[in-house]
Motif scaffolding. Structure first.
Motif, mmCIF file in Angstrom:
data_model
loop_
_atom_site.group_PDB
_atom_site.id
_atom_site.type_symbol
_atom_site.label_atom_id
_atom_site.label_comp_id
_atom_site.label_asym_id
_atom_site.label_seq_id
_atom_site.Cartn_x
_atom_site.Cartn_y
_atom_site.Cartn_z
ATOM 1 N N ILE A 169 -20.327 9.714 15.316
ATOM 2 C CA ILE A 169 -21.531 8.955 15.017
ATOM 3 C C ILE A 169 -22.014 8.384 16.351
ATOM 4 N N GLY A 170 -23.336 8.323 16.523
ATOM 5 C CA GLY A 170 -23.902 7.803 17.768
ATOM 6 C C GLY A 170 -23.399 6.401 18.056
ATOM 7 N N LEU A 171 -23.288 6.066 19.343
ATOM 8 C CA LEU A 171 -22.687 4.784 19.712
ATOM 9 C C LEU A 171 -23.429 3.603 19.085
ATOM 10 N N ARG A 172 -24.752 3.694 19.083
ATOM 11 C CA ARG A 172 -25.563 2.599 18.547
ATOM 12 C C ARG A 172 -25.226 2.355 17.073
ATOM 13 N N LYS B 185 -34.854 6.186 31.275
ATOM 14 C CA LYS B 185 -34.913 7.215 32.313
ATOM 15 C C LYS B 185 -34.959 6.542 33.690
ATOM 16 N N GLU B 186 -35.788 5.513 33.819
ATOM 17 C CA GLU B 186 -35.971 4.846 35.114
ATOM 18 C C GLU B 186 -34.660 4.213 35.583
ATOM 19 N N ALA B 218 -21.560 14.072 23.915
ATOM 20 C CA ALA B 218 -22.846 14.032 24.624
ATOM 21 C C ALA B 218 -24.030 14.110 23.663
ATOM 22 N N GLY B 219 -23.848 13.553 22.459
ATOM 23 C CA GLY B 219 -24.947 13.482 21.505
ATOM 24 C C GLY B 219 -25.088 14.725 20.630
ATOM 25 N N GLU B 227 -30.144 9.254 23.081
ATOM 26 C CA GLU B 227 -30.320 8.723 24.436
ATOM 27 C C GLU B 227 -30.202 9.809 25.501
ATOM 28 N N GLU B 228 -29.349 10.797 25.242
ATOM 29 C CA GLU B 228 -29.183 11.875 26.223
ATOM 30 C C GLU B 228 -30.508 12.612 26.395
#
Lengths: 332, 343
Positions: A169-172, B185-186, B218-219, B227-228
């Protein structure tokens, strides 16, 4: 004196690497410590043995038999479900269904107390679905057939054991899923599993969620106080030897040093990271919380190389070792 | 021997209740360490004497009253005695609010020396975060304390060095829940650039940087978090185009395994525990923590005040020597670079 545990090894998808990695793994080290019972198709295993020029002797047994082999024999519960000409490396409904049937048989044996742990070779999801069994994977089948709601993923290396409160599951979202009852359940599962495997009053340590485990509210929104501590305290109230939440970065260091028998991680990478840093080259997944310990390889059916005898058996062998280690220790 | 190229480096004894003073006394027994620079040790002479007594060693220092007396002779340790900490007022190995207060004040003094260009880098012996807080220095961590004293608002970061491996992170001492919101990203680009610049200053040519993912696996293509896809991958791509040697994002759990298969120079983590847990298992206690992106380089041994062994004379100065070596190297390279720019 405790007797050797009986490890039920399911063959998985017969068109994959399962048969050959099982044949390769059954060595003297395993026979010294356990009684392996392969649940699959005997013909398929013999094909694999031939391919590998192995002299492994399989002895057919029935579900009602006593699993008590004479020296050198490997017990095989032959379900005889695969067609003779089943090709390697191809998805088939027969092999998919058979993989399900092996597992189901293993659970029935476990329910009768005839095996002490299950070790699973890989199945193919697509074949499983074609065979009429619509599950995402092994774990869900096991959970449903044993009517288990709460289970957890454990990883084990020689110096470190870790069990997870959340995993894929995603960290969030993972942070939202952590709550006291789940923390308690996982601590209890860790305690029960290790106690049964022969560790008296196992020492358990629980990771925090935030950096420095929140450092008394300095970093975080009190997640430790709200989500973790009540679960830990409930377990302590029942006499379980558990402490935490502790800062994850130093906690794993201490666990590896030998301060604790198992670490409770809050999320996937928190637990997986340290295990892999320790150089685990043969991955094994362990499912706890089921009525029986279950270990599995961490790879798939590898259809691209199945049937050539070149598949690496390290993960399978390690899965069998860990099943032996975690199997409940019973008196003779 | 006077040499205009000899760097002048500030030193502190750290929290007097911990092993810091003992480490400084021991580290500077080593002639190779001592002759790396000219030193300005700032602290209380009585604390230093106490450390010498318990280590059963002496440290030659040159006491000075005015900063104008600071020279550039390699191997000289100038002592500025602040007379602010009497060993009778604390117990070794016990957290002391008073010592936390004085530790902070000493660092303030040293950083003022840096601002006034009397010193070019700082090695501080271990301090205790909690003591610093209780002593009235309310900062997220020492990095933010230094940044505030040096009037820096952004662009600074902690970086850890263990043998040849450098590790830094996008977020640090913040709640895990806020990590995702702080990964843009920044921000990721800024930290990749920071890593690149820091290692370049340390002497690396095109340092190889690998970036960790935030989510498990990695998502997994967006199945386990976005987020990746939204921030990390675009940041890496843009930095690659800018000529930086950077790859990723890689699943965090396998990052350290990559070291043996496909070695890299610097790891950029997304959050505190992601990097620290692996580092500590690999023996990071022997490593160095550096505050980077500030006008002066500050280093400290990665381990803490070790209250359990304070006062026993058994502390190992290995990491302190590494921290000393690193601050000298970074400060010299920065100075050389600055000279180049000026010419």
């Amino acid at each position: 004196m405790s007797r050797k545990p009986i490890i039920g090894i399911t063959m998985g998808d017969g068109a994959g690497v399962g048969p050959e990695i099982i044949v390769k793994s059954l060595n003297d080290e395993v026979f010294d410590q356990a009684i392996p019972l392969v649940i699959g198709d005997q013909k398929r295993l013999e094909t694999a043995a031939e391919m590998l020029s192995s002299d492994l002797a399989l002895k057919k047994v029935g579900v009602e038999d006593d699993f008590n082999p004479s020296d050198g024999d490997v017990l095989c519960l032959d379900l005889d479900l695969l067609p003779d000409e089943l090709p390697f490396g191809e998805v088939s409904k027969e092999a998919g269904h058979a993989a399900f049937a092996y597992l189901k048989t293993a659970i029935e044996l476990a329910n009768k107390g005839k095996i002490d742990a299950i070790c699973t070779a890989p199945l193919n999801k697509e074949a499983l679905h074609k065979g009429g069994h619509h599950y995402p994977g092994h774990t869900e089948i096991l959970a449903e057939l044993t009517q288990t709601r709460d289970f957890a993923m454990m990883l084990s290396s020689p110096k470190l054991k870790v069990i997870h409160v959340t995993t894929h599951i995603g960290l969030r979202d993972a942070i939202d899923r952590i709550e006291p009852n789940r923390v308690y359940d996982v601590v209890k599962m860790a305690h029960d599993t290790l106690s049964q495997s022969g560790i008296k009053q196992p020492k358990i340590a629980v990771c925090g969620i935030n950096p420095h485990a929140g450092e008394n509210g300095l970093f975080g929104y009190g997640e430790e106080e709200e989500k973790v501590i009540p679960g830990v305290e409930r377990a302590q109230g029942q006499g379980i030897d558990v402490i935490g939440p502790l800062p994850a970065d130093t906690l794993f260091f201490r666990a590896v040093r030998g301060d604790f028998d198992i670490v409770v991680a809050m999320y996937h990478d928190q637990g997986h990271g340290p295990i892999k840093v320790l150089g685990l080259d043969a991955g094994v997944n362990i499912t706890v919380g089921l009525p029986i310990i279950r270990t599995s390889v961490d790879h798939g059916t590898a259809f691209d190389i199945a049937g050539q005898g070149i598949a690496d058996e390290k993960s399978m062998l390690e899965a069998i070792r860990q099943a032996i280690e975690l199997a409940p220790k019973r008196e003779q | 021997m006077k040499n205009p190229d000899t760097p002048v480096i500030g030193l502190t004894l750290g929290d007097a209740t911990g092993i810091g003073p003992e480490l400084v006394v021991k580290a500077f027994q080593d002639e190779n360490t001592r002759t790396l620079a000219s030193w300005v040790l700032v602290g209380d002479k009585r604390v230093l004497l106490q450390a010498q007594a318990l280590a059963n060693l002496t440290l030659d220092v040159k006491e000075i009253d005015r900063v104008e007396e600071i020279g550039r002779e390699a191997g000289t340790i100038h002592l500025i005695d602040l007379q602010n900490m009497n060993p009778e007022n604390y117990e070794l190995g016990k957290l002391s609010n008073e010592s936390g207060k004085v530790t902070g004040e000493t660092l303030q003094y040293v950083l003022q020396l840096a601002k006034d260009k009397h010193i070019e880098g700082v090695m501080y012996a271990p301090l205790n975060k909690e003591a610093l807080h209780r002593g009235g220095h309310h900062f997220q961590d020492e990095l933010h304390f230094f940044a505030d004293l040096l009037d820096c608002k952004e662009g600074f970061s902690e970086i850890n060095v263990m043998e040849d491996l450098w590790v830094t992170r996008v977020t640090s001492h913040i709640p895990l829940k806020n990590v995702s919101d702080n990964i843009s990203k920044e921000k990721v680009m800024e930290r990749i650039r920071f890593a690149h610049d820091t290692l370049t200053t340390a002497g690396y040519n095109a340092p190889k940087i690998v970036v960790a993912a935030l989510n498990p696996h990695a998502g997994e293509g967006g199945m386990l978090g976005n987020e990746e896809i939204d921030s990390i991958i675009p940041a890496i791509n843009e930095m690659k185009e800018a000529g930086i040697n950077v790859t990723g994002p890689y699943p965090a759990d396998t990052l350290f395994l990559r070291l043996s298969k496909d070695p890299f120079d610097c790891l950029l983590a997304m959050y505190h525990d992601q990097a620290q847990t692996g580092m500590k298992l690999l023996g990071f206690n022997k490593g160095v923590t550096m505050s980077g992106g500030l006008p002066v380089t500050l280093t400290t041994p990665a381990h803490g005040t070790a209250f359990d062994i304070a006062g026993k004379g058994i502390a190992d100065p290995g990491a302190t020597k590494e921290a000393v070596k690193m601050v000298v190297q970074m400060s010299s390279n920065r100075k050389a670079y600055q000279t180049q720019l000026d010419q």
